[in-house]
Write an enzyme that holds these catalytic residues in place. Sequence first.
Site, PDB file in Angstrom:
ATOM      1  N   GLY A  81       0.825  -1.300   0.097  1.00 31.72           N
ATOM      2  CA  GLY A  81       0.005   0.099  -0.059  1.00 31.72           C
ATOM      3  C   GLY A  81       0.892   1.109  -0.195  1.00 31.72           C
ATOM      4  N   SER A 133      -1.257  -3.829  -6.130  1.00 30.81           N
ATOM      5  CA  SER A 133      -1.228  -5.004  -6.906  1.00 30.81           C
ATOM      6  C   SER A 133      -1.715  -6.074  -6.111  1.00 30.81           C
ATOM      7  CB  SER A 133      -0.062  -5.017  -7.563  1.00 30.81           C
ATOM      8  OG  SER A 133       0.075  -5.989  -8.798  1.00 30.81           O
ATOM      9  N   GLU A 146      12.666  -2.903  -5.632  1.00 33.04           N
ATOM     10  CA  GLU A 146      11.595  -2.884  -6.821  1.00 33.04           C
ATOM     11  C   GLU A 146      12.360  -2.763  -8.354  1.00 33.04           C
ATOM     12  OE1 GLU A 146       8.593  -0.028  -7.232  1.00 33.04           O
ATOM     13  OE2 GLU A 146       7.165  -1.541  -8.058  1.00 33.04           O
ATOM     14  N   GLU A 178      10.117   9.632 -15.660  1.00 35.86           N
ATOM     15  CA  GLU A 178      10.698  11.073 -15.509  1.00 35.86           C
ATOM     16  C   GLU A 178      11.139  11.129 -14.166  1.00 35.86           C
ATOM     17  OE1 GLU A 178       7.611  10.321 -16.760  1.00 35.86           O
ATOM     18  OE2 GLU A 178       8.043  10.996 -18.909  1.00 35.86           O
TER      19      GLU A 178
END
Lengths: 380, 406
Positions: B135, B169, B252, B386
Amino acid sequence: MAALTEEQTLIRDQAEAWVRDEFPVTKFRAMRDSKAAGAIMGDAWQGMVEMGWTGILVPEAHGGSDLGYLTFGLVLEALGKNLTASPLLASALVGASALRLAGSEAQQAAVLPGVVDGSIILSLAVDEGARHNPAQTACTATAQGDGFVLKGEKRFVLEGMSATHFIVPARTAGAPGEEAGLTLFLVAADAAGLSRTGLSLVDSRGYADVTLDNVAVGADAVLGEVDGAFPVLDAVLDRARAGLSAEMMGTAGQAFTMLVDYLKTREQFGRVIGSFQALGHRAAQMFTDQQLARSCAEAALASIDNDAPASTVAEMASLAKARVGDHLHLVSRELIQMHGGIGMTDEYDAGFYLKRARALEATYGNQAFHRERYASLLGY
Amino acid sequence: MSTATSAAGDAFRESVRSWVEANFPPELKDQPASMEGAGDGDLAQALERWRDALAGQGWGAPTWPKAYGGAGLTPAEARVISQEIGRAGGYNPIPLMAGMGVTMVGPTLLEYGTDEQKEKHLPGIASGKIRWCLGLSEPNAGSDLAGLATKAEDKGDHFALNGQKIWTSGADISQWCGALVRTEPQAPKRDGLSFVLLPMDQPGVETRPIKLISGASPFCETYFNDARAEKSDLLGPLNKGWSVVKRLLQHERASQTSARGPGAGGKSESLYAIAKRYAGETADGKLEDADLRARLTRHLMDAEAHRLTAERIAAEAKGNVEVSAAASIMKNSATSVSQTRSELMIELMGYRGLGWEGEAFRQEELDTVREWLWGKAISIYGGSAEVQNNIISKNILGLPETTQKG
């Protein structure tokens, strides 16, 4: 940077220190301003011979150190940073590779020691037009007695005014456009019928047009196979392209360092211009591109050292020349743009990098040439 | 590599190979990874047997310590295990079954967790029995994650969470969640955040799946309504959650740099086959559309450059794939390679590359379309392209901060 051996690290550090301390870009500027004959920095060339760099690709039996292409690439990258002008690539990489790949033991013994001590300067006289296309070779070699007679024009020959010997691909059979029918010849620059004219290009290096007007050579001037030289010529060119990619990484790397330094120091609107995202993001993308390009250059050099099959070396060399060429093109453009007006002045060094970049891109095939070649090699 | 090392390496590979031969259920051979969670009884049972066998070896997370369900192996040995499973036509289902557990929550727990927390949570992840979601993002805190608003109130032995998370997810099928929440509302943005772990099966947690442009997706909205997170499940110090999450996001990025997605690599068969099948050829075997061929060639070069760079970074790190600044470079490169590839694939297929559903289209065509649409997410999640460029310009190039300080 690839995972280097201790010896390679030593050679790289030595080369970088030498270039930084002895050959700042002011030396290149002085050479340009003096319009030096042959466009070589003479003291630099002597220094390179003393450092042993002319022997990196020469077998120990002929006075070299035989350390391989990745090692040679480390030196070329260092030289590329400060635009040090010399025949090192033309003679000790391209020329020495041609002798090793195509020359007999006797030819190697006759020529390579001279390459190592600098008394012989080799240059591959391959291009005949403004765009690289070796299969289009039209220069002819006609059998006569025991030897051959060479006739034709070679254009934009690297270090053409300082070379003592040329390696000349000429047509002993077939027609321009065909790969079959080429033969390599070793021709002394002072051979009767050979004349050369220096050319002034934007990068102030030593190019020349070479005219072969019925130059007679003996059978011992043939390097390798008669009529079947294209594969070995291609292999020599692939080594040249991989080496050139390393030099280009040095030139691009220095240009990028200048660019980032400027972004950190130049102030406008009350802040350093590197704090603007429009510039910071372009710099970040250039850095990403630099990392990708470096991997290609190193992989090409390593594939040669690892004796990869010729087709793999060809793929890697075209990948490297195209990908590094694109990178250098981008960085050299942005170097001028991000500097603004000061980057346009001759007094500032940025222009040297832009000019040299385009010449490096054109040498041994530009990006378009190598993308086409890569696509064909992969079956597209 | 020394001869001794490579001999030991060969012996290890041999032992892995015979174990896989003995334990990999043949009915799972060449089954797609997406079959996980599929209803088929026999396949589901085989998958459960396979998961159990792998977990018994500690191979769900082979580099973790044995005490926490791992096998205490080196990253190089872990790669051998993946290679050998792949060689047998299988895949390791545990990292998928554990959701964000193996790739992100676990490595962060190993670094920041107390012994008690590691014992409580890691074995469930390593065995693939407990699925984790994260979360992090909120409707008003995407790229600017530190601006999040979900509050965690101190209730003595626990925190009470209130707020909404988005892009969680697998939230609807996960048992546990790692959440970044605000524990100190008065502090500056990044200084008032904490990272807590909480079970999903409780009255205060509600999830709602999100449908995307590509159709059904693993993403959910997750609502916390007095959701309970135990104090003992606070990961890292109170109000230091930003440091924990920065590390989590590095893990990640490291897990997203393989440029897989819709395939990569200069000579990938599928792209070649598709090009030859859908785009005409000239007499000498070149793609007929010269412009498409030129763009395809650029893409092939980019893909190969990416692959070589991943190899180079691994070689330079001498086998230890560290999470580092290189992760931002590799994420952007992987993203660009895989998105360009998808765009080229549908372009090659023409109208057949625009089919949504139905018998008129081959499965390969429909998959390509969905992958193309889904792939738009890659440059957005895990820190957008970005945001990665901000990280590169600031942390690697040393340019001044380009964003507003939080």
